[in-house]
Design a protein around this motif. Sequence first.
Motif, PDB file in Angstrom:
ATOM      1  N   GLN A   5       0.931  -1.219  -0.004  1.00 26.07           N
ATOM      2  CA  GLN A   5      -0.118  -0.027   0.074  1.00 26.07           C
ATOM      3  C   GLN A   5       0.874   1.296   0.034  1.00 26.07           C
ATOM      4  O   GLN A   5       0.630   1.994  -0.790  1.00 26.07           O
ATOM      5  CB  GLN A   5      -0.912   0.108   1.111  1.00 26.07           C
ATOM      6  CG  GLN A   5      -1.717   1.457   1.432  1.00 26.07           C
ATOM      7  CD  GLN A   5      -2.529   1.197   2.604  1.00 26.07           C
ATOM      8  OE1 GLN A   5      -2.867   0.102   3.039  1.00 26.07           O
ATOM      9  NE2 GLN A   5      -2.827   2.470   3.163  1.00 26.07           N
ATOM     10  N   TRP A   6       1.804   1.124   0.797  1.00 22.78           N
ATOM     11  CA  TRP A   6       2.979   2.503   0.939  1.00 22.78           C
ATOM     12  C   TRP A   6       3.504   2.703  -0.562  1.00 22.78           C
ATOM     13  O   TRP A   6       3.843   3.935  -0.841  1.00 22.78           O
ATOM     14  CB  TRP A   6       3.758   2.329   2.098  1.00 22.78           C
ATOM     15  CG  TRP A   6       3.078   2.275   3.312  1.00 22.78           C
ATOM     16  CD1 TRP A   6       1.999   3.000   3.801  1.00 22.78           C
ATOM     17  CD2 TRP A   6       3.563   1.717   4.471  1.00 22.78           C
ATOM     18  NE1 TRP A   6       1.766   2.676   4.988  1.00 22.78           N
ATOM     19  CE2 TRP A   6       2.524   1.980   5.620  1.00 22.78           C
ATOM     20  CE3 TRP A   6       4.562   0.867   4.788  1.00 22.78           C
ATOM     21  CZ2 TRP A   6       2.749   1.527   6.798  1.00 22.78           C
ATOM     22  CZ3 TRP A   6       4.615   0.233   6.167  1.00 22.78           C
ATOM     23  CH2 TRP A   6       3.690   0.780   7.111  1.00 22.78           C
ATOM     24  N   GLU A  40       0.991   4.195  -2.970  1.00 28.46           N
ATOM     25  CA  GLU A  40       0.748   5.362  -2.750  1.00 28.46           C
ATOM     26  C   GLU A  40       1.961   6.531  -2.754  1.00 28.46           C
ATOM     27  O   GLU A  40       1.777   7.708  -2.707  1.00 28.46           O
ATOM     28  CB  GLU A  40       0.528   5.710  -1.135  1.00 28.46           C
ATOM     29  CG  GLU A  40      -0.810   4.897  -0.674  1.00 28.46           C
ATOM     30  CD  GLU A  40      -1.085   4.862   0.807  1.00 28.46           C
ATOM     31  OE1 GLU A  40      -0.314   5.166   1.698  1.00 28.46           O
ATOM     32  OE2 GLU A  40      -2.242   4.511   1.330  1.00 28.46           O
TER      33      GLU A  40
END
Length: 137
Positions: free
Chosen positions: A66-67, A70
């Motif tokens: 996810q990071w 993002e």
Amino acid sequence: MAELENCKGCGKLFVRVSSPYCPACLKKQEAQFEQVYRYIRQQEHRMATVSQVHEATDVSVNLIYQWIREGRLKPSIFQNLGYPCRSCGKMIQNGVLCDDCLKKLEHDIDQDDDEHDAALKANRVKTYYTRGESRHN
């Protein structure tokens, strides 16, 4: 507008403004991010893969993915970090699909367009007008 929602992390009911996580889970995730970032910032760990980072920090692989998606963890700096293509699972560093799946999708779309055009051409009905009818009715 704020809505009541269950936290995606712990399931607790909270008022959602933007994130699907409650403030407590966001705080926990931020601490985990700092732990991961401290680990990969070290010179000897800059080439670590997601699974190596997970093993060293015990932070969820999905959270690390996810990071990266993002842009909080940049593959341009940490070159072995990536996340799976949503179609085939091959590791990628940007976008949603790998180059192979993207090319296949574009090919399939072009093929569908060609088939659609051929079907329209085959189903086209000729219109005949009699002398008394106008074309602009």
